[in-house]
Design an enzyme around this catalytic site. Structure first.
Site, PDB file in Angstrom:
ATOM      1  N   HIS A   1      75.674  80.894  37.988  1.00 52.66           N
ATOM      2  CA  HIS A   1      74.866  81.429  37.250  1.00 52.66           C
ATOM      3  C   HIS A   1      75.387  81.661  35.695  1.00 52.66           C
ATOM      4  O   HIS A   1      75.125  80.918  34.770  1.00 52.66           O
ATOM      5  CB  HIS A   1      74.082  82.625  37.683  1.00 52.66           C
ATOM      6  CG  HIS A   1      72.987  83.197  36.893  1.00 52.66           C
ATOM      7  ND1 HIS A   1      71.803  83.114  36.903  1.00 52.66           N
ATOM      8  CD2 HIS A   1      73.098  84.000  35.898  1.00 52.66           C
ATOM      9  CE1 HIS A   1      71.265  83.641  35.795  1.00 52.66           C
ATOM     10  NE2 HIS A   1      71.967  84.230  35.355  1.00 52.66           N
ATOM     11  N   GLU A   2      76.170  82.398  35.609  1.00 51.45           N
ATOM     12  CA  GLU A   2      77.165  82.694  34.407  1.00 51.45           C
ATOM     13  C   GLU A   2      77.802  81.403  33.748  1.00 51.45           C
ATOM     14  O   GLU A   2      77.837  81.522  32.760  1.00 51.45           O
ATOM     15  CB  GLU A   2      78.169  83.962  34.659  1.00 51.45           C
ATOM     16  CG  GLU A   2      77.490  85.308  35.140  1.00 51.45           C
ATOM     17  CD  GLU A   2      76.279  85.673  34.286  1.00 51.45           C
ATOM     18  OE1 GLU A   2      76.136  85.329  33.072  1.00 51.45           O
ATOM     19  OE2 GLU A   2      75.397  86.509  34.683  1.00 51.45           O
TER      20      GLU A   2
ATOM     21  N   HIS B   1      75.413  79.772  31.687  1.00 53.76           N
ATOM     22  CA  HIS B   1      75.469  80.403  30.077  1.00 53.76           C
ATOM     23  C   HIS B   1      76.584  79.947  29.408  1.00 53.76           C
ATOM     24  O   HIS B   1      76.540  79.605  28.196  1.00 53.76           O
ATOM     25  CB  HIS B   1      75.266  81.840  30.437  1.00 53.76           C
ATOM     26  CG  HIS B   1      74.047  82.523  31.070  1.00 53.76           C
ATOM     27  ND1 HIS B   1      72.631  82.104  30.432  1.00 53.76           N
ATOM     28  CD2 HIS B   1      73.666  83.253  31.974  1.00 53.76           C
ATOM     29  CE1 HIS B   1      71.805  82.761  31.189  1.00 53.76           C
ATOM     30  NE2 HIS B   1      72.405  83.626  32.024  1.00 53.76           N
TER      31      HIS B   1
END
Length: 454
Positions: free
Chosen positions: A22-23, A26
């Site tokens: 997920h990170e 980003h």
């Protein structure tokens, strides 16, 4: 104790993989648009390991494995040097900031697709959704034992997970649905299941029992097969061929019922059984450690073997849900769409009060299910990991401050307004979002504890 440790281990692995991916979304999108990333952290709290890459980003691992974050260069909380002034997140166009926020959940959806694809390629053992003896609403609708469910509410079903998912969501609406079955004789029939007759306010955990859906299981009478001579049952006088008809003065229906009663009982155990046409009684004073698994307490009995016809039929219900690498791609896509749609539907029902907040699960339940899935095999764990990845992606897109969806909502407001939102407004919204998340997490952990205790 070992189960607790393995559950914690699989929780850390599960959240570590999902949070990192997920990170990473980003992180990569921020780098693509020239935003400086100050820290990439897996876990919360003070890092116990970290290093800096060639771009000056601190890669860190922290001790609380319930999330992670990417810290971007932001002029609201950082001093901006002359060299970094073109790498500030706030100064980027709105569409770039939108994509940076959206990339985290998007990577969770990508990961879910890859995991489902891997699951279908590896192959997942499943059981055809075949009925036992129907009762209640199932019996009223005319279902019969050994009916195999093919479609529920117009959707094809291949597994019991599919069946329960469609029945529960329709049951919450108290909506009558069509169910197509293949009978034991091979013909197809369509029946109407009157879910409108379900009682108001029924909990999801009680719904399958209220509907009267019972999966087929191999009939095994409570007749003794092998008796381990060194264990308590044999020492108390039980012999092969004895049929247990009662335990502690409660009637025993079959082997499954006997196993359930023994599992919940404490010694001494009083058994009533038939031998050579005569009723007898005996008392088993204690349990003993299972020679094959010292963590289990047993009395040392096994059932008689079922006949060959029954065994062959049971084997025919097992199949491998498996596809080639190319075929698995559309199957993974369909599975992802199906689970996403039903997850959004359940979130909607939670918001309007149709679904119970008892459905919320926290880290304890995730740890237990992760451990169980890993113990069942690679394909089961891949399926579980894909489900949690989808859930993480969906939850992060909710328009709640502190989540990616909340940040996206702020960006939409900013675009409509034509100017950034005030810092004071964002701080207050973030505090509200934090309170909401803490409240939901507390409720989820409370539900976890209740499930564990029960």
């Amino acid at each position: 104790m070992m189960t607790v440790l393995t559950s914690i281990f699989w929780l850390i692995i599960t959240l570590g993989v999902l949070v990192t991916f997920h990170e990473w979304g980003h992180f990569l999108m921020a780098r693509l648009f020239g935003v400086k990333v100050l820290r990439f952290s897996v876990g919360f709290g003070k890092p116990f390991w970290s290093r800096y890459d060639r771009h000056g980003t601190e890669i860190a691992v922290a001790p609380i494995p319930l999330g992670g974050y990417v810290k971007l260069l932001d002029k609201r909380d950082c001093e901006i040097s002359e060299a970094d002034k073109d790498q500030v997140y706030n100064d980027k166009p709105t569409w770039q900031k939108f994509l940076i926020m959206f990339a985290g959940p998007a990577f969770n959806f990508i990961l879910a697709f890859v995991l489902y694809w891997m699951m279908f390629v590896v192959g997942k053992p499943e059981i055809k959704p075949t009925l036992g003896e129907p009762v209640k609403l199932m019996a009223e609708a005319g279902f019969s034992a050994k009916d195999q469910l093919i479609e529920v509410d117009g959707e094809p079903v291949n597994t019991w997970s599919d069946v329960s998912m469609y029945l529960i969501t329709a049951g919450l609406d108290h909506r009558d649905i069509k169910v197509t079955v293949k009978t034991a004789q091979g013909s197809q029939q369509e029946k109407t299941l009157a879910l409108s007759k379900l009682p108001d306010g029924i909990k999801e955990s009680k719904m399958m029992a209220a509907i009267g859906l019972q999966p087929w299981r191999m009939p095994i009478p409570a007749i003794m097969g092998d008796i381990s001579p060194e264990l308590p049952a044999a020492k108390a006088g039980l012999q092969p061929g004895d049929e247990i008809i009662a335990m502690n003065d409660e009637t025993v229906d079959d082997w499954y019922d006997l196993s359930k009663k023994i599992g919940r009982a404490s010694p001494p155990i009083k058994l009533t059984f038939m031998r050579d046409g005569h009723e007898n009684k005996l008392v088993i004073p204690e349990f003993a450690k299972d020679p094959d698994n010292p963590k289990r307490q047993v009395i040392g009995i096994r059932p008689i073997q079922p006949d060959n016809n029954t065994t062959d039929y049971a084997r025919s219900l097992y199949y491998e849900l498996s596809y080639g690498p190319i075929q698995a791609m559309p199957m993974a896509w369909q599975e992802m769409l199906k689970i996403t749609g039903k997850s959004l539907e359940m979130i909607g029902k939670l918001l309007v009060g149709k679904a119970s907040l008892e459905n919320l699960s926290g880290p304890i339940t995730i740890a237990q299910v992760a451990n169980d899935s890993a113990a069942r095999g690679v394909s089961w764990y891949l399926s579980f990991l894909a489900l949690i990845s989808l859930s993480l992606g969906i939850i992060n897109l909710l328009p709640v401050p502190m989540l990616d969806g909340g940040q996206i909502l702020f960006l939409l407001f900013e675009k409509v307004k034509g100017a950034p939102l005030s810092e004071q407004f964002e701080i207050r919204a973030q505090m509200l979002g934090m309170l909401m998340l803490v409240g939901l997490m507390s409720l989820a952990i409370y539900n976890d504890i209740l499930r564990t205790l029960s």
